[in-house]
Design an enzyme around this catalytic site. Structure first.
Site, PDB file in Angstrom:
ATOM      1  N   CYS A   2      29.178  31.271  33.174  1.00 52.44           N
ATOM      2  CA  CYS A   2      28.678  31.088  31.820  1.00 52.44           C
ATOM      3  C   CYS A   2      27.681  32.196  31.465  1.00 52.44           C
ATOM      4  CB  CYS A   2      27.964  29.762  31.588  1.00 52.44           C
ATOM      5  SG  CYS A   2      28.902  28.338  32.137  1.00 52.44           S
ATOM      6  N   ARG A  27      31.488  36.588  31.601  1.00 48.51           N
ATOM      7  CA  ARG A  27      30.970  35.556  32.500  1.00 48.51           C
ATOM      8  C   ARG A  27      31.677  34.223  32.341  1.00 48.51           C
ATOM      9  NH1 ARG A  27      26.344  36.820  34.794  1.00 48.51           N
ATOM     10  NH2 ARG A  27      25.936  34.627  35.158  1.00 48.51           N
ATOM     11  N   TRP A  75      32.151  28.838  31.252  1.00 53.25           N
ATOM     12  CA  TRP A  75      33.189  28.798  32.292  1.00 53.25           C
ATOM     13  C   TRP A  75      33.036  27.424  32.914  1.00 53.25           C
ATOM     14  CZ3 TRP A  75      33.569  28.186  37.618  1.00 53.25           C
ATOM     15  CH2 TRP A  75      34.757  28.635  38.208  1.00 53.25           C
ATOM     16  N   ASN A 101      23.608  27.545  32.602  1.00 48.14           N
ATOM     17  CA  ASN A 101      24.570  28.231  33.465  1.00 48.14           C
ATOM     18  C   ASN A 101      24.265  27.773  34.892  1.00 48.14           C
ATOM     19  OD1 ASN A 101      24.581  31.685  34.677  1.00 48.14           O
ATOM     20  ND2 ASN A 101      26.031  30.083  35.035  1.00 48.14           N
ATOM     21  N   GLY A 102      25.232  27.112  35.526  1.00 46.08           N
ATOM     22  CA  GLY A 102      24.999  26.644  36.895  1.00 46.08           C
ATOM     23  C   GLY A 102      25.596  25.267  37.099  1.00 46.08           C
ATOM     24  N   GLU A 488      44.292  44.616  47.555  1.00 38.86           N
ATOM     25  CA  GLU A 488      43.603  44.793  46.280  1.00 38.86           C
ATOM     26  C   GLU A 488      44.608  44.988  45.142  1.00 38.86           C
ATOM     27  OE1 GLU A 488      40.808  44.234  45.125  1.00 38.86           O
ATOM     28  OE2 GLU A 488      40.594  45.484  43.357  1.00 38.86           O
ATOM     29  N   LYS A 492      44.847  42.571  41.892  1.00 44.25           N
ATOM     30  CA  LYS A 492      44.733  43.061  40.498  1.00 44.25           C
ATOM     31  C   LYS A 492      45.872  42.511  39.649  1.00 44.25           C
ATOM     32  CE  LYS A 492      41.533  44.046  40.183  1.00 44.25           C
ATOM     33  NZ  LYS A 492      40.563  44.034  41.212  1.00 44.25           N
ATOM     34  N   GLU A 495      45.509  38.708  39.043  1.00 47.07           N
ATOM     35  CA  GLU A 495      44.371  38.382  38.179  1.00 47.07           C
ATOM     36  C   GLU A 495      44.689  38.540  36.701  1.00 47.07           C
ATOM     37  OE1 GLU A 495      40.157  39.465  40.289  1.00 47.07           O
ATOM     38  OE2 GLU A 495      41.456  41.151  39.856  1.00 47.07           O
ATOM     39  N   HIS A 511      57.722  39.835  59.680  1.00 52.76           N
ATOM     40  CA  HIS A 511      57.367  38.509  60.195  1.00 52.76           C
ATOM     41  C   HIS A 511      57.277  37.487  59.064  1.00 52.76           C
ATOM     42  CE1 HIS A 511      56.772  40.242  64.111  1.00 52.76           C
ATOM     43  NE2 HIS A 511      55.979  41.165  63.584  1.00 52.76           N
ATOM     44  N   LYS A 610      33.632  37.026  35.755  1.00 48.59           N
ATOM     45  CA  LYS A 610      33.181  38.261  36.390  1.00 48.59           C
ATOM     46  C   LYS A 610      32.228  37.984  37.540  1.00 48.59           C
ATOM     47  CE  LYS A 610      32.862  42.694  36.520  1.00 48.59           C
ATOM     48  NZ  LYS A 610      34.066  43.227  37.173  1.00 48.59           N
TER      49      LYS A 610
END
Ligand code: G6P
Length: 615
Positions: A2, A27, A75, A101-102, A488, A492, A495, A511, A610
């Site tokens: 948030c 955020r 969020w 926020n939290g 990575e 990407k 996401e 495998h 983020k």
């Protein structure tokens, strides 16, 4: 996560808060809201959706008047994203409004107690419980807002950055933090509150970063008083002058922040090594490392803790540190490290990597490592962030603000910084020859111009993206230093395009993942000249005989992979150890273009944020 913004002063609070929320949308962006004091009443407008949806609703409700206000972009943690669960939240009397926020972990028991005392709740949020707890304290003790907030916060368990406003005392906002970031912008007769400095940087460069368990009572035209939440002790406010400027947090002509940040990598990498790498003198110098050289050199092992993309940078570093400095390295997900009983002692060095410097799991891992006596070194991008303060020493990447949720320049600058550290330690240990050391310095210095060259493959990446944008699965393969790059690359793509993708060490393909390969499966293979090239070529043959489509990332001048791959993207020649700084670029561009072609929200992918300041 948030984002929170507040304003108290002489300007139009509405426009400051809306613009600020837009900058903080990285955020969280599932709902947004604003509360404005119009001189008489406090008016709240909130909605599910983005800040642009909030702006539409504000316009239709005509709620724009006021010089004092607070705003929030969410969020979701407790309660699904909907209008009611959006912040700000009122207390039962309607006198108090809060943004938060939290997570308040013990909200259920507090809610039960308050319900028994007749309080009712509209939303499913922990935040509405907190504002009513503050109201309850205020009423029972006849306290001023600041005191009531303080008493209430001493009863909660969890994390918070809050701003609270009381309609009965309309010249002040009370803010506090524990575990979630909060900055107070200090202007001329006006104050700003925000999760980071971006909402107020165009008005003031002066900021106070609240520390954990500090609260601020911010009054118009008065000095801000900062106290400790626990023991009420007054704290001298430390006003920092920020170097950030407005251009750095705007898109600068690019369609998305992510693209801007991908293209900023040459300069960001330069900024990371500037003043630290001196090819002429043949030295690497970083204060945080120099001051603690013995600790690094005597370490029985280095443990790297991080999350997400930063964890991938840690994996690259594992290869680099072991290869150059011959110090054993383990790389741990911070979230796992913190909940097991790791074998860490005062003979260990722990390196915490975090772009934001606020990731809750990484912070908790640092605390645990410190309790066990380890020397903890932080690698952060955001100056003044919690992790940079909690660690014993550290170094900043200096990548500049990264706004796109999918991390790009943070990754390459973290690898740059970690390579500098590994080289410095190798030199001090004597585990590298003088000629190799010199060669790496020269190569590292040349990386920005080579990245520049790779960026020219943008159109080719777009062309390949167009061919494969509609598939359901992707595989990414790499070996050695480039195995983490494969991870990575897959991250990407997942996401921002929501296409399922997996990264694998190329040899592990047989495998399991090989079972997935058919003519519909694109496989990105990092096949650079010095990276077990012949072995990778064999892996590519195995894929081709199962009709998979190969997108090869190869060294300029390659002919062998070119002959069998469906597409190749070339990177300039560099040593294998530094090649992740180049091979990662086409993978960023490929993901970016696929997401754009699929009309996804590149900078604000669904469900992500983020900076993850909750567990
Ligand atoms: C979130 C972000 C990722 C980031 C991770 C770790 O998941 O979406 O991009 O890599 O957090 O963040 P940090 O700020 O600690 O590097």
């Amino acid at each position: 996560m948030c984002g929170i913004v507040g304003y108290i002063g002489h300007r139009d609070a509405h426009s400051i808060i809306i613009k600020g929320l837009q900058r903080l949308e990285y955020r969280g962006y599932d709902s947004a809201g604003i509360a404005l004091f119009d001189g008489k009443d406090i008016n709240v407008t909130k909605t599910k959706g983005k800040v642009s949806d909030l702006q539409d609703k504000i316009n239709s409700e005509n709620n724009t008047v006021g010089n004092i206000g607070i705003g929030h972009t969410r969020w979701a943690t407790h309660g699904v994203p909907n209008d009611i669960n959006s912040h700000p939240h009122y207390s039962n009397s309607g006198d108090l409004v809060i943004i938060h926020n939290g997570i308040i972990e013990n909200y259920a028991s507090i809610k039960k107690e308050l319900s028994n005392r007749g309080y009712t709740f509209q939303s499913d949020t922990d935040t509405e419980v907190l504002v009513n707890l503050i109201e309850d304290v205020q009423k029972n003790g006849n306290y001023k807002l600041g005191k009531a907030v303080q008493i209430a916060l001493n009863q909660v368990v969890g994390a918070y950055a809050i701003a609270v406003f009381d309609v009965k005392k309309p010249n002040e906002i009370v803010a506090a933090r524990l575990g979630s970031p909060l900055a107070v912008g200090v202007g001329d007769g006006e104050f700003f509150i925000a999760s980071d400095a971006s909402p107020f940087i165009e008005y003031t460069n002066n900021a106070i970063y609240l520390k954990d368990e500090e609260m601020a009572v911010i009054r118009i035209h008065k000095d801000t008083k900062i106290r400790k939440v626990k023991d009420d002790k007054l704290v001298d406010p430390y006003v920092q002058t920020l170097k950030l400027n407005i251009e750095q947090i705007e898109k600068g002509g690019y369609e998305h922040f992510m693209l801007k940040e991908i293209f900023e990598q040459p300069s960001a990498i330069k900024d990371t090594y500037r003043g630290r790498l001196n090819v002429n003198k043949g030295i690497i110098k970083m204060a945080g490392v120099e001051d603690n050289l013995e600790k690094f050199l005597n370490a029985q092992k280095i443990t790297i803790v991080a999350c997400g993309t930063s964890w991938h940078a840690g994996l690259v570093a594992e290869y680099v540190f072991e290869d150059l400095a011959r110090i054993p390295v383990e790389v741990e997900y911070a979230s796992e490290f913190r909940y097991r009983n790791p074998v860490i002692s005062n003979k260990d060095v722990v390196i915490a990597i975090s772009q934001s410097g606020e990731t809750a799991d990484t912070l908790a891992a640092i605390k645990l490592a410190k309790e066990k006596g380890a020397f903890v070194f932080g690698i952060c991008n955001v100056v003044g962030s919690s992790i940079s303060r909690e660690t014993d020493a550290g170094a900043y990447t200096h990548a500049g603000p990264e706004i796109g949720v999918a991390s790009t320049k943070a990754f390459t600058t973290q690898i740059t910084l970690l390579s500098l550290i590994a080289l410095r330690l190798a030199k001090a240990k004597g585990s590298i020859s003088n000629s190799d050391f010199k060669r790496y310095l020269i190569e590292l210095e040349m990386i920005p111009e080579k990245v520049e060259e790779v960026l020219k493959s943008d159109a080719l990446s777009k062309h390949i993206a167009d061919i494969y944008k509609d598939v359901s699965n992707f595989l990414y393969l790499g070996r050695g230093f480039n195995f983490p790059v494969a991870l990575e690359g897959a991250l990407k793509l997942k996401e921002i395009s929501y296409i399922h993708a997996e990264g694998y060490p190329a040899a592990e393909m047989k495998h399991g993942p090989i079972a997935l390969i058919d003519e519909n499966m694109p496989i990105v293979v990092i096949a650079t000249k010095y990276g077990h090239y012949e072995k990778i070529v064999s892996n590519i043959q195995e894929i081709k005989s199962r009709k998979g489509k190969i997108i090869g990332i190869v060294t300029k001048g390659d002919t062998e992979v070119k002959a069998i791959a469906d597409h190749v993207i070339e990177i300039p020649e560099t040593s294998e150890l530094l090649s992740p700084l180049l091979t990662t670029i086409p993978l960023q561009l490929l993901s970016y273009h696929i997401a754009v072609l699929l009309h996804k929200n590149v900078d604000q992918p669904r469900n992500l944020a983020k900076s993850v300041t909750v567990e």
